[in-house]
Design a protein around this motif. Structure first.
Motif, PDB file in Angstrom:
ATOM      1  N   GLY A   1       0.800  -1.221   0.000  1.00 58.35           N
ATOM      2  CA  GLY A   1       0.000   0.000   0.000  1.00 58.35           C
ATOM      3  C   GLY A   1       0.833   1.271   0.000  1.00 58.35           C
ATOM      4  O   GLY A   1       1.935   1.313   0.550  1.00 58.35           O
ATOM      5  N   ASN A   2       0.294   2.304  -0.613  1.00 59.24           N
ATOM      6  CA  ASN A   2       0.877   3.643  -0.539  1.00 59.24           C
ATOM      7  C   ASN A   2      -0.151   4.583   0.065  1.00 59.24           C
ATOM      8  O   ASN A   2      -1.356   4.404  -0.148  1.00 59.24           O
ATOM      9  CB  ASN A   2       1.255   4.154  -1.930  1.00 59.24           C
ATOM     10  N   ALA A   3       0.335   5.566   0.792  1.00 59.66           N
ATOM     11  CA  ALA A   3      -0.580   6.530   1.403  1.00 59.66           C
ATOM     12  C   ALA A   3      -0.640   7.788   0.547  1.00 59.66           C
ATOM     13  O   ALA A   3       0.383   8.395   0.251  1.00 59.66           O
ATOM     14  CB  ALA A   3      -0.098   6.863   2.811  1.00 59.66           C
ATOM     15  N   VAL A   4      -1.854   8.140   0.148  1.00 59.45           N
ATOM     16  CA  VAL A   4      -2.069   9.299  -0.720  1.00 59.45           C
ATOM     17  C   VAL A   4      -3.061  10.207  -0.005  1.00 59.45           C
ATOM     18  O   VAL A   4      -4.164   9.768   0.320  1.00 59.45           O
ATOM     19  CB  VAL A   4      -2.686   8.835  -2.064  1.00 59.45           C
ATOM     20  N   LYS A   5      -2.639  11.439   0.236  1.00 59.70           N
ATOM     21  CA  LYS A   5      -3.467  12.354   1.044  1.00 59.70           C
ATOM     22  C   LYS A   5      -4.901  12.465   0.499  1.00 59.70           C
ATOM     23  O   LYS A   5      -5.874  12.338   1.250  1.00 59.70           O
ATOM     24  CB  LYS A   5      -2.774  13.730   1.078  1.00 59.70           C
ATOM     25  N   ALA A   6      -5.036  12.674  -0.802  1.00 59.96           N
ATOM     26  CA  ALA A   6      -6.364  12.922  -1.376  1.00 59.96           C
ATOM     27  C   ALA A   6      -7.287  11.717  -1.193  1.00 59.96           C
ATOM     28  O   ALA A   6      -8.492  11.871  -1.032  1.00 59.96           O
ATOM     29  CB  ALA A   6      -6.228  13.246  -2.858  1.00 59.96           C
ATOM     30  N   ARG A   7      -6.735  10.529  -1.215  1.00 58.96           N
ATOM     31  CA  ARG A   7      -7.564   9.327  -1.107  1.00 58.96           C
ATOM     32  C   ARG A   7      -7.658   8.832   0.328  1.00 58.96           C
ATOM     33  O   ARG A   7      -8.717   8.357   0.767  1.00 58.96           O
ATOM     34  CB  ARG A   7      -6.941   8.218  -1.989  1.00 58.96           C
TER      35      ARG A   7
ATOM     36  N   GLY B   1      -6.641  10.409   3.397  1.00 59.69           N
ATOM     37  CA  GLY B   1      -6.955  11.326   4.496  1.00 59.69           C
ATOM     38  C   GLY B   1      -5.964  11.280   5.645  1.00 59.69           C
ATOM     39  O   GLY B   1      -4.742  11.269   5.434  1.00 59.69           O
ATOM     40  N   ALA B   2      -6.496  11.207   6.872  1.00 59.35           N
ATOM     41  CA  ALA B   2      -5.692  11.393   8.088  1.00 59.35           C
ATOM     42  C   ALA B   2      -4.536  10.407   8.196  1.00 59.35           C
ATOM     43  O   ALA B   2      -3.454  10.753   8.678  1.00 59.35           O
ATOM     44  CB  ALA B   2      -6.589  11.265   9.314  1.00 59.35           C
ATOM     45  N   VAL B   3      -4.750   9.186   7.729  1.00 57.17           N
ATOM     46  CA  VAL B   3      -3.691   8.185   7.879  1.00 57.17           C
ATOM     47  C   VAL B   3      -2.478   8.539   7.004  1.00 57.17           C
ATOM     48  O   VAL B   3      -1.338   8.194   7.327  1.00 57.17           O
ATOM     49  CB  VAL B   3      -4.268   6.765   7.595  1.00 57.17           C
ATOM     50  N   ALA B   4      -2.732   9.296   5.937  1.00 55.98           N
ATOM     51  CA  ALA B   4      -1.614   9.754   5.098  1.00 55.98           C
ATOM     52  C   ALA B   4      -0.776  10.792   5.846  1.00 55.98           C
ATOM     53  O   ALA B   4       0.453  10.843   5.692  1.00 55.98           O
ATOM     54  CB  ALA B   4      -2.135  10.324   3.775  1.00 55.98           C
ATOM     55  N   ASP B   5      -1.433  11.603   6.685  1.00 57.74           N
ATOM     56  CA  ASP B   5      -0.678  12.559   7.518  1.00 57.74           C
ATOM     57  C   ASP B   5       0.211  11.812   8.505  1.00 57.74           C
ATOM     58  O   ASP B   5       1.346  12.210   8.784  1.00 57.74           O
ATOM     59  CB  ASP B   5      -1.636  13.457   8.319  1.00 57.74           C
ATOM     60  N   GLU B   6      -0.330  10.740   9.011  1.00 57.66           N
ATOM     61  CA  GLU B   6       0.439   9.922   9.965  1.00 57.66           C
ATOM     62  C   GLU B   6       1.678   9.325   9.283  1.00 57.66           C
ATOM     63  O   GLU B   6       2.764   9.303   9.856  1.00 57.66           O
ATOM     64  CB  GLU B   6      -0.486   8.804  10.450  1.00 57.66           C
ATOM     65  N   VAL B   7       1.478   8.865   8.056  1.00 61.32           N
ATOM     66  CA  VAL B   7       2.603   8.306   7.293  1.00 61.32           C
ATOM     67  C   VAL B   7       3.650   9.387   7.050  1.00 61.32           C
ATOM     68  O   VAL B   7       4.856   9.152   7.196  1.00 61.32           O
ATOM     69  CB  VAL B   7       2.105   7.696   5.954  1.00 61.32           C
TER      70      VAL B   7
END
Ligand SMILES: NC(=O)c1ccc[n+]([C@@H]2O[C@H](COP(=O)([O-])OP(=O)(O)OC[C@H]3O[C@@H](n4cnc5c(N)ncnc54)[C@H](OP(=O)(O)O)[C@@H]3O)[C@@H](O)[C@H]2O)c1
Length: 245
Positions: free
Chosen positions: A128-134, A136-142
């Motif tokens: 998995g990759n974390a993408v802010k637009a998709r 959300g908050a967990v992408a900030d955590e990443v």
């Protein structure tokens, strides 16, 4: 005694198979009866999950594809034939000697919570990759803590190896099993045995695994980092990421 693909000696596997054939078989659910040690569960059968599943099927694996709507994966498993099946994430986890997670990153907290018991001690290949637009908050955590640490937090108890996140699925499709030099796939994880399993899975899919380091090193090939988005050979990727040759 030499250990094979998933860390079990062939002698021990033979004994277990014999026991299963005589004593245990009637009590086991049908899916657990497969003798093929090359069994992988895939949670998320979209672009990347289905691409990798196809490659492993080609390499002789049995693949269990799962999503929240397994009925929508019928056409895929019909096309792929008897080495493939579909069902729920819980079934995929129970089926696989390893599990590929290939879902939008925002699903990780719930997935990890719901399947904590099944994932305990499992080798998880985390694409998995974390993408802010998709996501959300967990992408900030990443962004704040790093992707390896965040995956380890939400998939607590699993032996997480980051792999197959660093290129688009079309790049994997195009380069799998290409003539030498093969395309390199960076991987990172803390557990040596899990890393060994991941190396085998990468290699069987048609690529050269490059172990970059422990989970925290996954940031060097996370989305947006210098190690992301290549189809380099292993020596080229090692040079780019500063990994010893
Ligand atoms: N696309 C690429 O080239 C690529 C390359 C490397 C890494 N990645 C990463 O891999 C992940 C998947 O990307 P993708 O492009 O393959 O996505 P995708 O094509 O949208 O497929 C996502 C799959 O996950 C399933 N899913 C979603 N939420 C779920 C949940 N809570 N539990 C179980 N299954 C769930 C979806 O089915 P249902 O909605 O029916 O559940 C679908 O089968 C992402 O994190 C992405 O950043 C993508």
């Amino acid at each position: 005694m030499r250990s094979d693909f998933f860390g079990m000696s062939s002698v021990r596997r033979g004994v277990l198979a014999l026991l299963a054939g005589t004593l245990l078989l009637p009590a086991l659910p049908a899916l657990a009866q497969s003798e093929n040690p090359k069994r992988i569960g895939i949670i998320g059968a979209g672009n990347i999950g289905s691409t990798l599943g196809r490659l492993w099927i080609k390499a002789g694996y049995e693949v269990f594809f799962a999503s929240r709507h397994p009925e929508q994966l019928k056409a895929l498993v019909e096309e792929l034939g008897p080495q493939s099946r579909t069902g729920t994430p819980a079934e995929a986890i129970a089926f696989g000697n390893a599990v590929l997670i290939a879902v939008p990153y925002k699903a990780y907290p719930e997935l990890g919570r719901e399947h904590a018991a099944g994932l305990k001690g499992k080798v998880v290949i985390d694409a998995g990759n974390a993408v802010k637009a998709r996501d959300g908050a967990v992408a900030d955590e990443v962004e704040r803590d790093g992707i390896g640490a965040t995956s380890a937090k939400y998939l607590a108890g699993a032996q997480v190896v980051r792999a197959f996140n660093a290129a688009n699925y079309r790049v994997f499709q195009k380069n799998a099993g290409r003539p030498e030099p093969r395309m390199a796939v960076p991987i990172a994880g803390n557990d040596p045995k899990a890393l060994e399993t991941a190396r085998t899975l990468v290699s069987d899919a048609g690529f050269d695994p490059v172990v970059v380091g422990e989970l925290k090193a996954a940031d060097t090939f996370a989305m947006g980092s210098p190690g992301f988005g290549h189809d380099l050979s292993a020596p080229e990727l090692k040079q780019k990421l500063g990994v010893k040759p």
